[in-house]
Design a protein around this motif. Structure first.
Motif, PDB file in Angstrom:
ATOM      1  N   ASN A   1      -4.191  -9.342   4.755  1.00  8.81           N
ATOM      2  CA  ASN A   1      -4.888  -9.906   3.596  1.00  8.81           C
ATOM      3  C   ASN A   1      -5.117  -8.865   2.511  1.00  8.81           C
ATOM      4  OD1 ASN A   1      -4.968 -12.421   4.778  1.00  8.81           O
ATOM      5  ND2 ASN A   1      -7.011 -12.130   5.633  1.00  8.81           N
ATOM      6  N   ARG A   2      -5.490  -7.633   2.896  1.00  7.37           N
ATOM      7  CA  ARG A   2      -5.693  -6.566   1.904  1.00  7.37           C
ATOM      8  C   ARG A   2      -4.406  -6.241   1.179  1.00  7.37           C
ATOM      9  NH1 ARG A   2      -8.692  -4.494   5.891  1.00  7.37           N
ATOM     10  NH2 ARG A   2      -7.083  -3.047   6.554  1.00  7.37           N
ATOM     11  N   VAL A   3      -3.308  -6.131   1.916  1.00  4.58           N
ATOM     12  CA  VAL A   3      -2.016  -5.803   1.320  1.00  4.58           C
ATOM     13  C   VAL A   3      -1.583  -6.922   0.379  1.00  4.58           C
ATOM     14  CG1 VAL A   3       0.435  -5.452   1.814  1.00  4.58           C
ATOM     15  CG2 VAL A   3      -1.290  -4.296   3.197  1.00  4.58           C
ATOM     16  N   GLN A   4      -1.720  -8.166   0.818  1.00  2.00           N
ATOM     17  CA  GLN A   4      -1.311  -9.292  -0.025  1.00  2.00           C
ATOM     18  C   GLN A   4      -2.168  -9.399  -1.284  1.00  2.00           C
ATOM     19  OE1 GLN A   4       1.437 -11.289   0.363  1.00  2.00           O
ATOM     20  NE2 GLN A   4       1.865  -9.688   1.834  1.00  2.00           N
ATOM     21  N   ALA A   5      -3.465  -9.160  -1.173  1.00  2.00           N
ATOM     22  CA  ALA A   5      -4.348  -9.226  -2.341  1.00  2.00           C
ATOM     23  C   ALA A   5      -3.992  -8.138  -3.344  1.00  2.00           C
ATOM     24  CB  ALA A   5      -5.807  -9.111  -1.913  1.00  2.00           C
ATOM     25  N   ALA A   6      -3.702  -6.933  -2.859  1.00  2.00           N
ATOM     26  CA  ALA A   6      -3.338  -5.838  -3.754  1.00  2.00           C
ATOM     27  C   ALA A   6      -2.009  -6.120  -4.453  1.00  2.00           C
ATOM     28  CB  ALA A   6      -3.264  -4.521  -2.988  1.00  2.00           C
ATOM     29  N   TYR A   7      -1.048  -6.646  -3.713  1.00  2.00           N
ATOM     30  CA  TYR A   7       0.252  -6.966  -4.314  1.00  2.00           C
ATOM     31  C   TYR A   7       0.112  -8.106  -5.319  1.00  2.00           C
ATOM     32  CZ  TYR A   7       5.234  -7.781  -4.759  1.00  2.00           C
ATOM     33  OH  TYR A   7       6.494  -7.923  -5.254  1.00  2.00           O
ATOM     34  N   ARG A   8      -0.691  -9.112  -4.985  1.00  2.00           N
ATOM     35  CA  ARG A   8      -0.909 -10.231  -5.895  1.00  2.00           C
ATOM     36  C   ARG A   8      -1.542  -9.753  -7.197  1.00  2.00           C
ATOM     37  NH1 ARG A   8      -4.381 -13.000  -3.109  1.00  2.00           N
ATOM     38  NH2 ARG A   8      -2.787 -13.570  -1.608  1.00  2.00           N
TER      39      ARG A   8
ATOM     40  N   ALA B   1      -0.937  -1.068 -14.567  1.00  2.00           N
ATOM     41  CA  ALA B   1       0.049  -1.449 -13.556  1.00  2.00           C
ATOM     42  C   ALA B   1       0.284  -0.300 -12.583  1.00  2.00           C
ATOM     43  CB  ALA B   1       1.356  -1.859 -14.211  1.00  2.00           C
ATOM     44  N   ASP B   2       0.323   0.925 -13.082  1.00  2.00           N
ATOM     45  CA  ASP B   2       0.481   2.082 -12.202  1.00  2.00           C
ATOM     46  C   ASP B   2      -0.672   2.178 -11.209  1.00  2.00           C
ATOM     47  OD1 ASP B   2       2.925   2.949 -13.198  1.00  2.00           O
ATOM     48  OD2 ASP B   2       1.995   4.264 -14.693  1.00  2.00           O
ATOM     49  N   GLU B   3      -1.898   1.961 -11.691  1.00  2.00           N
ATOM     50  CA  GLU B   3      -3.069   2.012 -10.816  1.00  2.00           C
ATOM     51  C   GLU B   3      -3.024   0.899  -9.764  1.00  2.00           C
ATOM     52  OE1 GLU B   3      -6.644   1.987 -13.139  1.00  2.00           O
ATOM     53  OE2 GLU B   3      -5.927   3.625 -14.396  1.00  2.00           O
ATOM     54  N   LEU B   4      -2.647  -0.299 -10.202  1.00  2.00           N
ATOM     55  CA  LEU B   4      -2.558  -1.414  -9.261  1.00  2.00           C
ATOM     56  C   LEU B   4      -1.470  -1.177  -8.223  1.00  2.00           C
ATOM     57  CD1 LEU B   4      -3.018  -4.363 -11.750  1.00  2.00           C
ATOM     58  CD2 LEU B   4      -4.610  -3.689  -9.939  1.00  2.00           C
ATOM     59  N   TRP B   5      -0.350  -0.580  -8.640  1.00  2.00           N
ATOM     60  CA  TRP B   5       0.718  -0.280  -7.701  1.00  2.00           C
ATOM     61  C   TRP B   5       0.259   0.767  -6.684  1.00  2.00           C
ATOM     62  CZ3 TRP B   5       4.794  -2.609  -6.042  1.00  2.00           C
ATOM     63  CH2 TRP B   5       5.720  -1.913  -5.256  1.00  2.00           C
ATOM     64  N   CYS B   6      -0.466   1.770  -7.147  1.00  2.00           N
ATOM     65  CA  CYS B   6      -0.992   2.794  -6.227  1.00  2.00           C
ATOM     66  C   CYS B   6      -1.977   2.166  -5.238  1.00  2.00           C
ATOM     67  CB  CYS B   6      -1.656   3.912  -7.022  1.00  2.00           C
ATOM     68  SG  CYS B   6      -0.493   4.979  -7.878  1.00  2.00           S
ATOM     69  N   SER B   7      -2.771   1.212  -5.694  1.00  2.00           N
ATOM     70  CA  SER B   7      -3.701   0.519  -4.801  1.00  2.00           C
ATOM     71  C   SER B   7      -2.943  -0.271  -3.742  1.00  2.00           C
ATOM     72  CB  SER B   7      -4.604  -0.428  -5.584  1.00  2.00           C
ATOM     73  OG  SER B   7      -5.427   0.297  -6.451  1.00  2.00           O
ATOM     74  N   TYR B   8      -1.857  -0.913  -4.155  1.00  2.00           N
ATOM     75  CA  TYR B   8      -1.028  -1.656  -3.212  1.00  2.00           C
ATOM     76  C   TYR B   8      -0.420  -0.713  -2.183  1.00  2.00           C
ATOM     77  CZ  TYR B   8       3.302  -3.721  -1.491  1.00  2.00           C
ATOM     78  OH  TYR B   8       4.339  -4.138  -0.702  1.00  2.00           O
ATOM     79  N   ARG B   9       0.130   0.404  -2.635  1.00  2.00           N
ATOM     80  CA  ARG B   9       0.735   1.375  -1.708  1.00  2.00           C
ATOM     81  C   ARG B   9      -0.306   1.920  -0.732  1.00  2.00           C
ATOM     82  NH1 ARG B   9       6.186   3.222  -2.443  1.00  2.00           N
ATOM     83  NH2 ARG B   9       5.421   4.469  -0.734  1.00  2.00           N
TER      84      ARG B   9
END
Length: 69
Positions: free
Chosen positions: A28-35, A57-65
């Protein structure tokens, strides 16, 4: 990916195998970050449909990673 475990998977007629499975909280955490990243990238004029990325977008991508590890 933290929050993973190994589960036995029966593959029918062949012998089964072990498969790594994410716990639902991790998933759920991974999917929420990617979404969040995808929602931003599709609505942001500065992101250029994936060819360029803005700072958000860079910050959101880092959060997803980070959520994946």
């Amino acid at each position: 990916m933290s929050g993973t475990r190994w589960e036995w998977r029966d593959s029918g007629s062949a012998s089964g195998h072990m498969q790594r499975v994410a716990d639902s909280g991790t998933y759920n955490r991974v999917q929420a970050a990617y979404r969040a990243y995808i929602n931003h990238a599709t609505a942001c004029a500065g992101c250029g449909h994936g060819e360029t990325k803005c700072a958000t977008a860079d910050e959101l991508w880092c959060s997803y990673r980070a959520a994946r590890t």
